[in-house]
Enzyme design. Structure first.
Site, short mmCIF file in Angstrom:
data_model
loop_
_atom_site.label_atom_id
_atom_site.label_comp_id
_atom_site.label_asym_id
_atom_site.label_seq_id
_atom_site.Cartn_x
_atom_site.Cartn_y
_atom_site.Cartn_z
N LYS A 237 4.60 12.41 -2.21
CA LYS A 237 5.40 11.26 -1.77
C LYS A 237 6.32 11.73 -0.65
O LYS A 237 7.12 12.65 -0.86
CB LYS A 237 6.21 10.70 -2.93
N ASP B 16 8.78 5.07 7.89
CA ASP B 16 8.48 6.30 8.63
C ASP B 16 7.61 7.26 7.83
O ASP B 16 7.34 8.38 8.26
CB ASP B 16 9.79 7.00 9.04
N ASP C 198 4.31 -4.19 -7.51
CA ASP C 198 3.69 -3.00 -6.93
C ASP C 198 4.28 -1.73 -7.50
O ASP C 198 3.80 -0.63 -7.21
CB ASP C 198 3.82 -3.00 -5.40
N ASN C 199 5.33 -1.85 -8.32
CA ASN C 199 5.91 -0.67 -8.97
C ASN C 199 5.60 -0.65 -10.47
O ASN C 199 6.23 0.09 -11.22
CB ASN C 199 7.43 -0.64 -8.75
N GLY D 157 0.83 -1.22 0.00
CA GLY D 157 0.00 0.00 0.00
C GLY D 157 0.85 1.25 0.00
O GLY D 157 2.08 1.20 0.10
N ASP E 238 7.62 5.09 -9.73
CA ASP E 238 8.40 4.73 -8.54
C ASP E 238 9.90 4.70 -8.82
O ASP E 238 10.54 3.65 -8.80
CB ASP E 238 7.92 3.40 -7.94
P1 AMP Z 1 9.19 0.74 -3.10
O1 AMP Z 1 9.70 -0.60 -3.56
O2 AMP Z 1 10.25 1.69 -2.68
O3 AMP Z 1 8.29 1.35 -4.12
O4 AMP Z 1 8.32 0.52 -1.75
C1 AMP Z 1 7.71 -0.69 -1.41
C2 AMP Z 1 6.70 -0.47 -0.30
O5 AMP Z 1 7.32 0.08 0.85
C3 AMP Z 1 5.57 0.46 -0.65
O6 AMP Z 1 4.40 -0.01 -0.01
C4 AMP Z 1 6.02 1.77 -0.06
O7 AMP Z 1 4.95 2.63 0.23
C5 AMP Z 1 6.69 1.30 1.21
N1 AMP Z 1 7.72 2.24 1.70
C6 AMP Z 1 8.94 2.47 1.18
N2 AMP Z 1 9.61 3.38 1.91
C7 AMP Z 1 8.78 3.75 2.92
C8 AMP Z 1 8.88 4.65 4.03
N3 AMP Z 1 9.98 5.37 4.25
N4 AMP Z 1 7.82 4.76 4.84
C9 AMP Z 1 6.71 4.04 4.66
N5 AMP Z 1 6.56 3.17 3.65
C10 AMP Z 1 7.57 3.02 2.79
MG MG Z 2 6.76 1.44 -4.84
#
Ligand code: AMP
Ligand code: MG
Length: 485
Positions: A110, A122, A250-251, A88, A260
């Site tokens: 973001k 965080d 998810d990306n 999510g 992303d």
């Molecule tokens: P990503 O592969 O970077 O697109 O992120 C994968 C998942 O981790 C997604 O659900 C992002 O929303 C979550 N996510 C990544 N970094 C953070 C963060 N600093 N705080 C909260 N959720 C994160």
């Molecule tokens: Mg992502």
């Protein structure tokens, strides 16, 4: 300074099964880091308003504008080949849509704080990765590659803990929709098939209306249409030497947009097995694996859509065209890069022979194509200089020139001009981003702006930008970009 904005909320209106409405968490003392005037214009946001305190506060998540309806959406996904369950928007907050030149555009922050989907995170994003996402979104758009856009970045002295203590930033992203393959996987794998159908209908009605008229199952038609867009997108990535770095489901955008931006990289030397993500120890998302990984992801999407199909065969048939579409799209792109107007027998061989030579000598990818473009009506010597195996290159160049000249009505000047519009002079190499980021960390955003300006016109020969088109310095290969952002 108030600004009357007509926010709409098609995604929000899907209801609470799809998202959680919430407020962003403010950051202290925000300041501007960068803005895209082109995106602002698309959204109908005037330059003067974009300079206002109100805009700065709104796009940091510190104060909502009238009509915004902030929310975080729920999705799941496969990460590095494994089912990861619910993910999510852990740090992305959708504000709503504004009318754009060809339909509503979603506006998303973001890094604007915790959401119910933040898990261990965080909710924040650091300055360096926000600058990279901002610059790359606009760079990809200028290259003609489907992508989310970036309206602006704001920074704050608010602290964020990563490997070290860094400062927070917020990128405002813009796209017709941020729906991912993972949204479909979420409702499918959790057995919420009514919601799965609602989501698929939403995407078809708003973005793929032709799927409703297509013969057979509309959801199979959707899968096929998404596969076709994904094939075109990945072909463009390969042709420009772009590595995404984290092609988890998810990306992956349901609209076939690049989204992303994390540990992405534009190739310096042409190393087909290059891995740009320091966290990707197995090389799952290496440059030369991207086309197959995209298919793997489409397969996961197909599996998620099965509850909406009459039989499994429909999904398999829908996925089948990708296997021919992707290579065909890539060959078309490579032909454009080579100055060849039509794809003919033998072009695949000619391209493959070249890629082998480029790989054997680890030739700088972007500089090669730029010099080759100039060589059409000029001198081959600067291209030849890039190779160690010069005789092998000469043999290839002879084949290429014969093929060029065999084209009916071949015109060297016109071909050269077309190649110079296809092969960019400036791409967002890691070291260029790094220099801009280091300056930004000192509070000087002029290099972000200079780089942005060059990336917005990647095919132009602008005086004073020679350094941005040059070989990477030796330290560039030491830069490590990981998932930490
Ligand atoms: P990503 O592969 O970077 O697109 O992120 C994968 C998942 O981790 C997604 O659900 C992002 O929303 C979550 N996510 C990544 N970094 C953070 C963060 N600093 N705080 C909260 N959720 C994160
Ligand atoms: Mg992502």
């Amino acid at each position: 300074m108030s600004f009357p904005l007509a926010w709409t909320h098609r995604f929000a209106d899907l209801g609470p099964d799809f998202h959680t409405e919430l407020q962003p968490t403010p950051l202290p003392d925000p300041h501007w880091v960068g803005q895209s005037h082109a995106v602002a214009r698309d959204l109908g946001l005037g330059d003067a308003w974009m300079q206002s305190i109100e805009a700065l506060q709104a796009f940091t998540g510190n104060a909502m504008l009238p009509g915004m309806r902030p929310l975080a959406s729920v999705y799941s996904g496969h990460q590095f080949g494994h089912w990861a369950g619910q993910l999510g928007d852990g740090r992305a907050i959708l504000l709503g849509e504004l009318p754009g030149p060809s339909g509503p555009l979603e506006v998303q922050l973001k890094g604007a704080g915790l959401t119910p989907y933040s898990r261990m995170g965080d909710g924040r994003a650091v300055l360096r990765s926000s600058i990279r996402e901002f610059l790359c979104s606009e760079a990809m758009h200028a290259l003609g590659i489907p992508t989310s856009r970036a309206l602006c970045v704001t920074g704050s002295p608010g602290k964020v803990r990563r490997e070290e203590i860094e400062t927070a930033a917020v990128v405002t992203r813009v796209a017709p929709s941020f729906i991912r393959f993972g949204h479909f996987e979420h409702f499918s794998h959790s057995g919420q098939h009514a919601q799965l159908r609602t989501l698929a209908d939403f995407v078809i009605d708003h973005f793929y209306p032709a799927c409703r008229e297509a013969p057979g199952n509309p959801y199979a038609a959707l899968l096929e249409a998404v596969s076709a867009r994904t094939a075109e997108m990945v072909a463009q990535w390969q042709a420009v030497g772009f590595c995404h770095g984290v092609m988890n489901t998810d990306n992956m955008s349901i609209l076939g947009l690049t989204i992303d931006y994390g540990p992405f990289q534009f190739l310096d030397a042409f190393i087909p097995s290059h891995i740009c993500n320091h966290s990707d120890t197995g090389g799952r998302y290496a440059y030369n694996r991207q086309p197959n990984i995209a298919y793997w992801n489409l397969f996961a999407l197909g599996q998620a859509l099965l509850p909406l199909m009459d039989e499994q065969q429909q999904a398999l048939y829908a996925l089948e065209p990708y296997k021919a579409l992707m290579p065909a799209a890539l060959q078309r792109r490579m032909n454009d890069k080579l100055g060849l107007t039509r794809v003919e027998d033998g072009d695949a061989d000619l391209t493959e022979a070249l890629m082998k030579l480029l790989a054997a000598d680890a030739v700088d990818f972007s500089i090669f194509w730029r010099r080759l473009s100039h060589a059409v009506s000029g001198d081959l010597e600067p291209v030849r200089d890039l190779f160690l195996q010069r005789e092998a290159f000469d043999a290839w160049a002879t084949r290429w020139q014969e093929r060029l000249q065999s084209q009916p009505g071949f015109d060297a000047a016109a071909t050269q001009a077309q190649m110079l519009r296809t092969n960019p002079r400036v791409v967002l190499r890691n070291h260029l981003g790094e220099v801009a980021i280091q300056r930004a960390k000192q509070g000087d955003f002029s290099e972000v702006a200079r780089l942005q300006n060059a990336l917005e016109h990647p095919f132009e020969e602008v005086a004073g930008q020679e350094d941005l088109a040059d070989f990477p310095p030796a330290w560039a290969s030491q830069i490590e970009i990981s998932c930490s952002s």
